[in-house]
Each structure stands twice: as C-alpha cells, then as structure tokens.
Design a protein around this motif. Sequence first.
Motif, PDB file in Angstrom:
ATOM      1  N   GLU A 106       0.844  -1.196   0.000  1.00  0.00           N
ATOM      2  CA  GLU A 106       0.000   0.000   0.000  1.00  0.00           C
ATOM      3  C   GLU A 106       0.879   1.246   0.000  1.00  0.00           C
ATOM      4  O   GLU A 106       0.952   1.991   0.975  1.00  0.00           O
ATOM      5  CB  GLU A 106      -0.954  -0.054   1.193  1.00  0.00           C
ATOM      6  CG  GLU A 106      -1.868  -1.273   1.148  1.00  0.00           C
ATOM      7  CD  GLU A 106      -2.701  -1.457   2.411  1.00  0.00           C
ATOM      8  OE1 GLU A 106      -2.854  -0.487   3.177  1.00  0.00           O
ATOM      9  OE2 GLU A 106      -3.194  -2.576   2.633  1.00  0.00           O
ATOM     10  N   SER A 129      -4.547   1.756   2.187  1.00  0.00           N
ATOM     11  CA  SER A 129      -5.438   1.703   1.031  1.00  0.00           C
ATOM     12  C   SER A 129      -5.929   0.272   0.863  1.00  0.00           C
ATOM     13  O   SER A 129      -5.385  -0.657   1.463  1.00  0.00           O
ATOM     14  CB  SER A 129      -4.711   2.158  -0.238  1.00  0.00           C
ATOM     15  OG  SER A 129      -3.700   1.240  -0.604  1.00  0.00           O
ATOM     16  N   ASP A 175     -13.543   6.203   0.612  1.00  0.00           N
ATOM     17  CA  ASP A 175     -12.510   6.528   1.586  1.00  0.00           C
ATOM     18  C   ASP A 175     -13.142   6.506   2.974  1.00  0.00           C
ATOM     19  O   ASP A 175     -14.166   7.145   3.210  1.00  0.00           O
ATOM     20  CB  ASP A 175     -11.931   7.914   1.314  1.00  0.00           C
ATOM     21  CG  ASP A 175     -11.229   7.996  -0.027  1.00  0.00           C
ATOM     22  OD1 ASP A 175     -10.663   6.976  -0.457  1.00  0.00           O
ATOM     23  OD2 ASP A 175     -11.229   9.085  -0.636  1.00  0.00           O
ATOM     24  N   MET A 179      -8.045   4.295   2.167  1.00  0.00           N
ATOM     25  CA  MET A 179      -8.390   4.839   0.864  1.00  0.00           C
ATOM     26  C   MET A 179      -9.031   3.752   0.005  1.00  0.00           C
ATOM     27  O   MET A 179      -8.522   2.635  -0.069  1.00  0.00           O
ATOM     28  CB  MET A 179      -7.138   5.389   0.184  1.00  0.00           C
ATOM     29  CG  MET A 179      -6.595   6.644   0.832  1.00  0.00           C
ATOM     30  SD  MET A 179      -5.017   7.185   0.140  1.00  0.00           S
ATOM     31  CE  MET A 179      -3.887   6.464   1.336  1.00  0.00           C
ATOM     32  N   SER A 217      -9.345   1.826  -2.727  1.00  0.00           N
ATOM     33  CA  SER A 217      -8.574   1.534  -3.936  1.00  0.00           C
ATOM     34  C   SER A 217      -9.393   0.823  -5.001  1.00  0.00           C
ATOM     35  O   SER A 217      -8.987   0.781  -6.172  1.00  0.00           O
ATOM     36  CB  SER A 217      -7.352   0.689  -3.579  1.00  0.00           C
ATOM     37  OG  SER A 217      -7.732  -0.578  -3.092  1.00  0.00           O
ATOM     38  N   ASN A 270      -2.950   0.805  -5.323  1.00  0.00           N
ATOM     39  CA  ASN A 270      -2.386   2.127  -5.562  1.00  0.00           C
ATOM     40  C   ASN A 270      -2.882   2.686  -6.892  1.00  0.00           C
ATOM     41  O   ASN A 270      -3.115   1.932  -7.842  1.00  0.00           O
ATOM     42  CB  ASN A 270      -0.847   2.048  -5.623  1.00  0.00           C
ATOM     43  CG  ASN A 270      -0.250   1.434  -4.377  1.00  0.00           C
ATOM     44  OD1 ASN A 270      -0.120   2.082  -3.351  1.00  0.00           O
ATOM     45  ND2 ASN A 270       0.094   0.152  -4.460  1.00  0.00           N
TER      46      ASN A 270
END
Length: 344
Positions: free
Chosen positions: A66, A187, A193, A267, A269, A288
């Motif tokens: 991550e 993430s 999020d 986050m 992803s 990512n």
Amino acid sequence: MQEPALLPPLIELDELARRAGPALRRRLLCEVHVGGRLLPVHAYLLGSTSPQAPAVAFVGGVHGLERIGAEVVIAYLRSLVMRLPWDETLQPQLRTMCFVFVPLLNPGGWWRGTRSNPQGVDLMRNAPVDALEPVPWPVGGQRLSSWLPWFRGPRGATMQAESAALCELIQAELFDRPVSIALDCHSGFGMSDRLWFPYAHTSHPIAHLAELHALNQLLDSALLHHRYIVEPQSRQYLTHGDLWDHLYLRSRQLPRPPVFLPLTLEMGSWLWVKKNPRQFFSRHGIFNPLIEHRQHRVLRRHLSLLDFVSRAVASHERWLPQDAHERDKHRQHALERWYRRSRA
C-alpha cells in the motif's frame, strides 16, 4: 551479494531531513534486514518539545503493497518542510504542538512488494490483542502459516521489530500529552474513503466516543464536501492483533489516561481499479493509483485531511467536549449514529 539501491521514499526522506536541518529531529526506530542490506525505520519529529504540547502522529507504509499511504504521509511532511523558511503562520503552530511522522514503517515489505514484513508477518495483526467476538478467517488474522496472508506471527512470540518500535514511539511521544491524534494511512478497502477508529477487536464503543463524534462534526463543517465515511472499524469486520487497539488499551491503563484518538485512513482503492481495470492484474495496481494524474488527485485530496487533523490538534480546546453534559450529549449522538445497528 549485490546490494539493492535505496528505496525511493528513503532517498526522499533523507533529502527532506537535510533540507530541514535541526528543525526536523530524526530518530532511528529499528533496522530491517532485506535484500542484502539494513533498511532503516525512522521517525521524524517537528515542532514543540514540551511534553504538555498536543501532538499529531502520521504513519504510513505499514503494509508494503500500500505505497500510496506512505506517499501521502511523505507529501505532507514535504509540504511542512518546504514551508519552514517562509510561512509565518506555520511557526506559531510549531511552537505550540508536535508533529510525529513515521512515513515508512515496513520498508522490507515495500522492497519485497508484499503486504507483510520480510518475516511474513502482517504488522497490523501483530499486537497481543485477541478479538472478543468471531472474526472472518483469514482476514481477521491467522497463525497457521506465514505463507498465507494476514499472518499474526507465532503464538507467544514477541512483536515484530517494526510493530514494537512504533508502539514504543507512540507511547513515548503521545501518551504523556493531554491530547493527541494518530492517523495511519492505508489503502485497499472498498469504493469509498473511510476513517476508522477503534475498536477492531470488539464491537463495543471506546471511552472517547464523545471526542470522536465532536471531531467528526468538526470535519463535516470544516471540509464541507469531503467524502470520508467515519465509523468504528467494527462496523466492517473484526480482527485480532490491531496495533491501534493495543495502543489505545495501553493508554487507558495509565493513572491519568490522555485523550488519545487513533484513526486509520482506508483509501478506497477499488475505485482506482474500476476506472482502470487493467490495474487488477498488477499486484501494486490493486492498492495504488498507477496513472499519474490520478495519483496527483489522490494526494491533493488527502493532504487537506492531514492538514485538518493537524489544525484540530493545535486548536483542541475550541472543539473538545468541556464538561460531563457536553460529553454525554456527544456520546448519545455517536451511539445513535454508529452503534444503533449493532444494538438492534
């Protein structure tokens, strides 16, 4: 054996330390052996050295895959360092509060391209905390094998060097202060999020539920169009060995427990994969943003969150509940918002 080149984030952090000079205090937490060399795990401290000053800690790179979490933390540290020579509004903030950065806790996992550290241990399942309720296997943590994901480490073993170093740092730098917030950047969970707070090992609410609700209200009013879903992690799933559960429980054992609020940024992803399905076939692409403009957009969005958290810590006296009546009011609203489903 040929030694690998230093990791790009470590090179950038060295550059920032040189640029900041004595204003940025660098501390070696531990070293990790991987690929023929020892990679350092550093903490970077900026601002007040008074133990009575409030503090904020930003942590990244707990999971080696991550990378965006470490990049967000490094980008915010870079912003502060570059503002040091000219930003007169930053100087009063640094005199009254302390910033603590651990941008890359798991350099071995970053180097190997794995979630776990080089010993195959998931650092976020490594604390000596067992869930009080059933957890999903294996995502909730397993001790069967390091060849499987979410390995907690052998039963009865001490914590991994990286996990232990982070816990020692947080206890030393945050627990003696009246107010502190820690934000751990990750993430890889869903399309949204999320900002998670403890607990991960039980669905029961934590003692500082009122303070977290007040912080959430502040977030809603200050970042009007934010897209964060704020909730206890237990609303999604329970786990063993969560480091922030462990640290929060340790803080509650102190003679005078501080206001210590650990947060985890998850986050979403999956949204990046949806916009670029080819990322699904890349191990790094699942966690990512691989397209440059999307990475820039992610950094811009989350840097405003880190700045908000810093300012909230610096101005805590203006928003924290000040008396029992106000705390009870916030707690009741929080129970209704976050725990009504579990109590139904």
